[in-house]
Design a protein around this motif. Structure first.
Motif, short mmCIF file in Angstrom:
data_model
loop_
_atom_site.label_atom_id
_atom_site.label_comp_id
_atom_site.label_asym_id
_atom_site.label_seq_id
_atom_site.Cartn_x
_atom_site.Cartn_y
_atom_site.Cartn_z
N ALA A 95 -9.90 36.08 36.90
CA ALA A 95 -8.64 36.66 37.37
C ALA A 95 -8.76 38.17 37.50
O ALA A 95 -8.32 38.77 38.50
N VAL A 96 -9.39 38.81 36.50
CA VAL A 96 -9.55 40.26 36.53
C VAL A 96 -10.44 40.65 37.72
O VAL A 96 -10.20 41.66 38.40
N SER A 97 -11.43 39.83 38.00
CA SER A 97 -12.32 40.15 39.12
C SER A 97 -11.56 40.04 40.44
O SER A 97 -11.73 40.86 41.34
N LEU A 98 -10.70 39.04 40.57
CA LEU A 98 -9.94 38.89 41.81
C LEU A 98 -9.02 40.08 42.03
O LEU A 98 -8.93 40.61 43.14
N SER A 99 -8.34 40.51 40.96
CA SER A 99 -7.41 41.62 41.16
C SER A 99 -8.17 42.92 41.43
O SER A 99 -7.84 43.65 42.37
N SER A 100 -9.22 43.20 40.63
CA SER A 100 -9.90 44.49 40.85
C SER A 100 -10.70 44.47 42.15
O SER A 100 -10.80 45.49 42.84
N GLY A 101 -11.27 43.32 42.51
CA GLY A 101 -12.03 43.23 43.76
C GLY A 101 -11.13 43.44 44.97
O GLY A 101 -11.49 44.14 45.92
N THR A 102 -9.95 42.83 44.94
CA THR A 102 -9.01 43.03 46.05
C THR A 102 -8.57 44.48 46.09
O THR A 102 -8.44 45.08 47.16
N ALA A 103 -8.36 45.05 44.90
CA ALA A 103 -7.91 46.44 44.84
C ALA A 103 -8.95 47.39 45.43
O ALA A 103 -8.62 48.27 46.23
N ILE A 104 -10.22 47.21 45.08
CA ILE A 104 -11.24 48.13 45.60
C ILE A 104 -11.38 47.95 47.10
O ILE A 104 -11.56 48.93 47.85
N CYS A 105 -11.28 46.71 47.58
CA CYS A 105 -11.35 46.48 49.02
C CYS A 105 -10.22 47.23 49.73
O CYS A 105 -10.44 47.90 50.73
N PHE A 106 -9.04 47.11 49.18
CA PHE A 106 -7.91 47.75 49.82
C PHE A 106 -8.08 49.27 49.84
O PHE A 106 -7.90 49.92 50.87
N LEU A 107 -8.48 49.80 48.68
CA LEU A 107 -8.66 51.26 48.59
C LEU A 107 -9.67 51.75 49.61
O LEU A 107 -9.43 52.74 50.33
N LEU A 108 -10.81 51.07 49.68
CA LEU A 108 -11.87 51.52 50.59
C LEU A 108 -11.48 51.31 52.05
O LEU A 108 -11.72 52.18 52.89
N LEU A 109 -10.87 50.17 52.33
CA LEU A 109 -10.46 49.92 53.72
C LEU A 109 -9.46 50.97 54.17
O LEU A 109 -9.61 51.61 55.21
N ALA A 110 -8.43 51.15 53.33
CA ALA A 110 -7.36 52.08 53.71
C ALA A 110 -7.92 53.49 53.88
O ALA A 110 -7.63 54.16 54.89
N SER A 111 -8.78 53.92 52.94
CA SER A 111 -9.26 55.30 53.07
C SER A 111 -10.27 55.44 54.20
O SER A 111 -10.28 56.47 54.88
N THR A 112 -11.11 54.44 54.41
CA THR A 112 -12.08 54.54 55.50
C THR A 112 -11.35 54.56 56.86
O THR A 112 -11.69 55.34 57.75
N PHE A 113 -10.35 53.72 56.99
CA PHE A 113 -9.60 53.69 58.25
C PHE A 113 -8.88 55.01 58.48
O PHE A 113 -8.85 55.53 59.59
N LYS A 114 -8.31 55.53 57.41
CA LYS A 114 -7.61 56.81 57.51
C LYS A 114 -8.58 57.90 57.96
O LYS A 114 -8.33 58.63 58.91
#
Ligand code: SF4
Ligand code: SF4
Lengths: 397, 244
Positions: free
Chosen positions: A199-218
């Motif tokens: 469960a912790v891996s799912l939440s942190s993995g999704t979080a890092i994906c979002f952070l990197l996607l959002a910042s790379t796109f920005k």
């Protein structure tokens, strides 16, 4: 479909600045490794009680996050969630990057890293560690096959993606089981430790994906459809609730057993309670949930980015808490008696990490970051424009 | 500039696949370490009623025999055998002082978790650490419920003249623990702690082959009431305590 993917230009000064930053972390990590290797582990904060310190916290956090990072790809391939199909490549690549970073720290922190290869030559198949050697390398192989089929042979994607999915579940269960199977440690031993790691891996993995996607796109001036923010926010809500649920079940179960009264009381009020309440509960569960379910914050890019950052703090706190609380709680070979000795029996352990341990851990972050940055420059991993299907209407608070 | 991704993916995949497959290739090559005589089961019986709190005869002799450096740093010193004081919470019974060491468990968790089999069980039941094979992962320290293992945090700086040539000194970075003085047992002698305890201290320790019905220890264990530590864990330790 494939033509939609592009590599980033990666020629700007800002890009190379970030590359330089992660490169510097990597160099610092190397220096720390050399220092600990030459001097011996007494220059770290570790002692005879806390033998797995900050480097393990970094390494395991990266490994757990790596398996979670594959989540976006699995959502698309295994669960047929169309909107995430465009992030499959990114997701599988990031999983490899994080895994390599984590593994390097793990190996660099061995008492005798020069003998690391021995794990390959003399295997003990009863050891959870041995299994993890296979699980980690197997996971990398699966991710590579998955990436390869995405880029070259779309027709194999279903099968490679479906193979990678159980791979990551087993991988994280394996990591959690390093602790869960240890009967002698009251804080670790639990059948639910593995699932909680998932469960912790799912939440942190999704979080890092979002952070990197959002910042790379920005940073690259690409478009990111707002519906995608909502979709990933919902995933994050769901996984955070799963973490919450599993932690509650574990505490509930242990509170029924008088044998666990002392240790549970200590976990919740002792030396590392701040990591539990502040890190896991507040930063990892309460604050992200409050932000993500808020009408305005939960719909803003910055709000979800903040919640993602907090979820990662929650993950690292979880790993740190498992490790440190688990090791500092005293053994007692005579339950029911008060024990003492010159070897500090019966006493709580203590641990203050040294700078070199921190640098070693950051070295792993540096490696993972470098792989990611070079990956998005040299491979076509990201969609030109992150779109969302028209008929798709993710839930909104 | 885009790298030929076919090549890059191929190389990456091959490296990863190699790491996955490499272990399998060597599976059969692992050496068998079976020097000892099978059928024996070395064990220790400690009569705690003969143990006083002040006495450290066993641990002193152990340190000398096994070249254990006496380092200042309490958090990182190495102890194979230590004196433990136990008091009941209500304070009704007088405190007891007793030595605790590696129990040479029949089902040792330290051996189960060791990824390289650096920790192994000899045919005679001794649980030993191959110092050349230990990678210092410390998982065994996490797994041992008796805190019987120590990591060597720094190099041993004892002058050579003061060292016992019969026991190796350990390099920093490996894990070590009591071997029941395997080098002495193999010569037909008793472990150093047992010798010291019986020659000039309380005479609380007995050592021998539990599988030999004629041995002193087998007879005594059959006769007196003794127990092992944390029997609930099911590890079948081979250090028995009498008078607890
Ligand atoms: S006492 Fe600890 S170190 Fe000794 S054999 Fe048992 S588990 Fe292993
Ligand atoms: S520290 Fe050495 S003996 Fe202990 S589990 Fe690791 S390799 Fe085995």
């Amino acid at each position: 479909m494939i033509s939609k993917f592009t590599a980033i230009q990666g020629e700007s000064f800002d890009y190379w600045k970030i590359v330089g930053l992660f490169g510097a972390l990597f160099v610092l990590g190397l220096l720390a490794f050399g220092y600990i290797e030459i001097q011996g582990h007494h220059v770290t904060g570790m002692n005879q009680k806390v033998v797995w310190g900050l480097p393990h916290v970094f390494a395991i956090s990266l490994l757990v996050m790596a398996s979670g990072a594959l989540n976006l790809a699995s959502m698309a391939t295994v669960f047929g969630a169309e909107p995430y199909k465009q992030f499959r490549r990114f997701s599988a690549f990031l999983a490899i990057a994080l895994l390599v970073g984590g593994l390097l720290v793990l190996i660099a922190d061995l008492g005798r890293p020069d003998r690391g290869l021995l794990t390959m030559i003399h295997m003990n198949f009863r050891s959870m560690f041995t299994w993890n050697v296979f699980l980690y390398s197997g996971f990398v192989v699966l991710c590579f096959l998955y990436l390869w089929s995405m880029m070259e042979h779309e027709k194999y994607v279903k099968i490679t993606g479906s193979a990678a999915f159980p791979g990551r579940v087993i991988l994280t269960t394996g990591t959690g089981s390093i602790f869960g199977v240890i009967h002698a440690r009251e804080v670790f031993h639990s059948a639910i430790t593995g699932p909680t790691f998932i469960a912790v891996s799912l939440s942190s993995g999704t979080a890092i994906c979002f952070l990197l996607l959002a910042s790379t796109f920005k940073a690259t001036g690409r478009e990111f459809h707002p519906k995608l923010i909502s979709g990933m926010r919902n995933m994050l809500i769901f996984f955070t609730l799963a973490v919450f649920y599993l932690i509650v079940v574990e505490k509930f179960t242990k509170s029924y057993s008088p044998a666990f009264y002392d240790v549970e009381k200590w976990v919740l009020t002792g030396q590392w309670a701040w990591l539990f309440w502040g890190g896991i509960v507040l930063a990892g569960i309460v604050a992200p949930l409050a932000i993500l379910t808020h009408k305005t914050w939960g719909n803003s890019l910055n709000g979800v980015m903040l919640a993602s950052g907090l979820a990662i703090i929650g993950e690292v706190s979880f790993i740190a808490h498992v490790l440190l609380a688990g090791q500092t709680y005293p053994f007692n070979p005579f339950p029911g008696y008060v024990v003492s000795s010159s070897f500090q029996d019966g006493a709580f352990g203590h641990y203050v990490p040294s700078l070199s341990e921190f640098m070693l851990g950051m070295g792993g972050v540096g490696v993972a970051g470098l792989i990611y940055l070079l990956g998005i420059k040299f491979f076509r991993l990201l969609p030109k424009k992150a779109e969302a299907p028209e008929h798709w209407a993710p839930w909104n608070p | 500039m885009t790298m030929d991704r076919r090549t890059a993916l191929g190389v990456g995949g091959a490296v990863a696949a190699g790491t996955l497959l490499a272990p399998g290739i060597h599976l059969i090559a692992a050496p068998q370490r079976t020097e000892a005589k099978a059928g024996r089961r070395w064990a220790m019986l400690i009569d705690v009623t003969k143990c006083t709190e002040e006495c450290t005869g066993c641990s002193d002799a152990c340190a000398k025999e096994n070249n254990i450096p006496q380092i200042e740093d309490k958090d990182r010193q190495i102890q194979y055998i230590r004196k433990l004081k136990i008091e009941d919470k209500a304070g009704k019974k007088p405190p007891i002082s007793l030595p605790v060491l590696c129990n040479h468990c029949e089902h040792p968790p330290c051996e189960h978790v060791c990824p390289t089999s650096a920790t192994f069980i000899r045919k005679d039941g001794l649980v030993l650490v191959d110092k050349h094979r230990c990678i210092g992962c410390r998982y065994c320290m996490i797994a041992c419920p008796y805190k019987a293992r120590s990591l060597v945090y720094q190099e041993n700086e004892t002058p050579v003249a003061e060292l016992n040539g019969e026991t190796p000194i350990r390099a920093a970075g490996v894990v070590e623990k009591c071997s029941f003085c395997v080098h002495l047992i193999d010569k037909g002698e008793l472990p150093a702690c047992v010798q010291s305890c019986n020659q000039s201290h309380g005479g609380a320790m007995m050592f021998g082959d539990l599988n030999d019905p004629n041995s002193e220890i087998a007879k005594k264990v059959a006769e007196v009431k003794s127990l092992t530590l944390r029997a609930d864990l099911g590890l079948k330790p081979h250090v028995h305590y009498q008078g607890l």
